[in-house]
Write a protein that holds these residues in place. Structure first.
Motif, PDB file in Angstrom:
ATOM      1  N   ARG A  35      38.385  -7.129  33.796  1.00 35.19           N
ATOM      2  CA  ARG A  35      38.610  -5.872  33.068  1.00 35.19           C
ATOM      3  C   ARG A  35      38.005  -4.681  33.820  1.00 35.19           C
ATOM      4  N   ILE A  36      36.745  -4.850  34.253  1.00 35.11           N
ATOM      5  CA  ILE A  36      36.078  -3.724  34.913  1.00 35.11           C
ATOM      6  C   ILE A  36      36.754  -3.391  36.245  1.00 35.11           C
ATOM      7  N   ALA A  37      37.227  -4.430  36.943  1.00 38.30           N
ATOM      8  CA  ALA A  37      37.933  -4.184  38.217  1.00 38.30           C
ATOM      9  C   ALA A  37      39.223  -3.418  37.958  1.00 38.30           C
ATOM     10  N   TYR A  38      39.922  -3.780  36.884  1.00 43.34           N
ATOM     11  CA  TYR A  38      41.167  -3.113  36.517  1.00 43.34           C
ATOM     12  C   TYR A  38      40.899  -1.662  36.102  1.00 43.34           C
ATOM     13  N   ILE A  39      39.885  -1.485  35.261  1.00 41.46           N
ATOM     14  CA  ILE A  39      39.569  -0.131  34.766  1.00 41.46           C
ATOM     15  C   ILE A  39      39.240   0.803  35.932  1.00 41.46           C
ATOM     16  N   LEU A  40      38.388   0.321  36.829  1.00 42.42           N
ATOM     17  CA  LEU A  40      37.957   1.192  37.934  1.00 42.42           C
ATOM     18  C   LEU A  40      39.107   1.516  38.889  1.00 42.42           C
ATOM     19  N   THR A  41      39.858   0.490  39.280  1.00 38.93           N
ATOM     20  CA  THR A  41      40.871   0.734  40.312  1.00 38.93           C
ATOM     21  C   THR A  41      42.163   1.325  39.754  1.00 38.93           C
TER      22      THR A  41
ATOM     23  N   GLU B 129      40.647   4.505  36.574  1.00 37.69           N
ATOM     24  CA  GLU B 129      39.763   5.583  37.031  1.00 37.69           C
ATOM     25  C   GLU B 129      40.106   6.058  38.438  1.00 37.69           C
ATOM     26  N   GLY B 130      40.992   5.338  39.117  1.00 35.07           N
ATOM     27  CA  GLY B 130      41.433   5.768  40.447  1.00 35.07           C
ATOM     28  C   GLY B 130      40.384   5.596  41.543  1.00 35.07           C
ATOM     29  N   VAL B 131      39.460   4.667  41.336  1.00 32.41           N
ATOM     30  CA  VAL B 131      38.433   4.409  42.351  1.00 32.41           C
ATOM     31  C   VAL B 131      39.021   3.444  43.386  1.00 32.41           C
ATOM     32  N   SER B 132      38.734   3.668  44.667  1.00 29.43           N
ATOM     33  CA  SER B 132      39.267   2.772  45.701  1.00 29.43           C
ATOM     34  C   SER B 132      38.597   1.397  45.578  1.00 29.43           C
TER      35      SER B 132
END
Lengths: 203, 189
Positions: free
Chosen positions: B143-149, B152-155
């Motif tokens: 979930r956190i990997a999905y949310i960030l990338t 949130e548009g984080v590389s």
């Protein structure tokens, strides 16, 4: 409240001063002369230089990996931390046991060397505890990522500082003495760091 | 976006240096994105409120450890995630059953276009509910990997630094989460 780079500098200064002063005072107190460990190894200078450089490199790399903050301020990456942490103690053990620079002696003048390295254990534990404490203080609440791996890395780095202290202090190359008096405390400090530091490092 | 992040980092640096006046501007810039991140992380508004509040408190306490020039938003994300994990550990040790709470999917701000029919509105709400439910059910790491990338548009590289893992692992986790979400939405539609 001090910024992290200043805390790191203070922690490194504490580590250097404590290591030097503990080794110097213990050497003077026990053997009556400074850095006997280095002097007794001068009979094979090339091996001493090789092991000495390898130890200093190990110390530098493990300390840098444990304390650096990196581009994003989130510390060394997990791969770097895990690699240095997992490699530091075994590499130190390899250097200490497979490349003994000291002679296999049991006495220095009238002073008997403990076969299990009780003095070395105490010195390593003392230096390791102070370095571990100062590094923990420097990194307290500083990096919110990978606290368990970072704890292991800090523990390993503190252990290498302790290992360097006994390398300079002790003139004995007996494998049993080195195993119990030099390698065991280094591993113990790494383990203590792993267990005790996560709660301190987490913001 | 880049200028906003630079301004945020400059404000954080000023705040970390002891300039308390910078907090108001820092909060105004940081709070919306950080709160949204907490909301996506916890999937429940009440938990998100607690997580956000605790993160801001920790950020204040640890402000001196902020590294000049580092991305303040990513640093805040990392603190929020650490806070969330601590909360999860706490609740795992002390489990308790609570009543159903309102979650992101039924938030009143999630409106569809006014011109759409009641059927499409109902369908959109169903899809949102399914997606929110699936996000809440999947593993925290995915979930956190999905949310960030993805959200949130984080590389992947920066997300790896925030989560303390490698970029390849982040890509794999985000892909797994994405596939899981797609499957859930397909089942609904």
């Amino acid at each position: 409240m001090l910024r992290t780079h200043l805390r790191n500098a203070i922690a490194l200064a504490i580590a250097s001063c404590v290591t030097a002063s503990v080794v110097a005072s213990a050497s003077k107190l026990v053997y009556g002369e400074l850095a006997l460990g280095l002097r007794s190894a001068l009979s094979s200078p090339s091996l001493l230089a090789l092991v000495g450089v390898a130890l200093l490199t190990l110390l530098f790399v493990s300390t840098l990996a444990a304390l650096r903050r990196g581009r994003l301020g989130l510390g060394s990456s997990a791969v770097v931390l895990l690699t240095t942490a997992m490699a530091s103690v075994p590499l130190y053990a390899l250097l200490a046991l497979a490349f003994p620079v000291h002679e296999d002696i049991t006495t220095v003048g009238s002073v008997a060397i403990s076969p299990l390295g009780a003095r070395c254990f105490v010195i390593a534990a003392l230096v390791g505890a102070v370095v571990l404490g100062s590094f923990a203080w420097a990194m307290r609440a500083a990096v919110p990522v990978g606290t368990h791996v970072r704890s292991l890395a800090i523990g390993s780095a503190a252990g290498i500082w302790a290992g360097l202290a006994v390398f300079v202090f002790c003139p004995s190359g007996d494998s049993l003495h080195v195993s119990f008096g030099h390698v065991l405390p280094v591993a113990a400090i790494a383990l203590i760091g792993t267990l005790a530091l996560p709660a301190i490092l987490r913001p | 976006m880049h200028a906003e992040l630079d301004e945020l980092s400059a404000l954080m640096d000023s705040y970390a240096s002891g300039n308390d006046v910078a907090f108001e501007a820092l909060y105004a810039l940081l709070a919306p994105r950080l709160y949204r991140f907490c909301l996506r992380l916890t999937a429940k508004r009440a938990d998100a409120d607690d997580c956000f509040q605790e993160t801001m408190l920790k950020l204040h306490r640890a402000r001196a450890t902020y590294v000049r020039g580092a991305n303040a938003l990513y640093w805040a994300f990392a603190i929020a995630r650490s806070t969330y994990l601590t909360r999860i550990r706490y609740w795992r040790r002390r489990p308790e059953t609570i009543g159903v709470t309102e979650d992101v999917a039924v938030d009143e701000t999630l409106h569809t276009c006014a011109e759409t029919t009641p059927e499409t509105q109902a369908m959109a709400l169903e899809v949102l509910e399914a997606a929110a439910f699936e996000l809440a059910c999947m593993s925290e790491k995915n979930r956190i990997a999905y949310i960030l990338t993805k959200q949130e548009g984080v590389s992947a590289h920066d997300a790896a630094a925030i989560l303390g893992t490698t970029a390849e692992v982040i890509r794999q986790r985000a892909h797994r989460a994405y596939a899981q979400l797609r499957a859930a939405i397909d089942r609904t539609v």
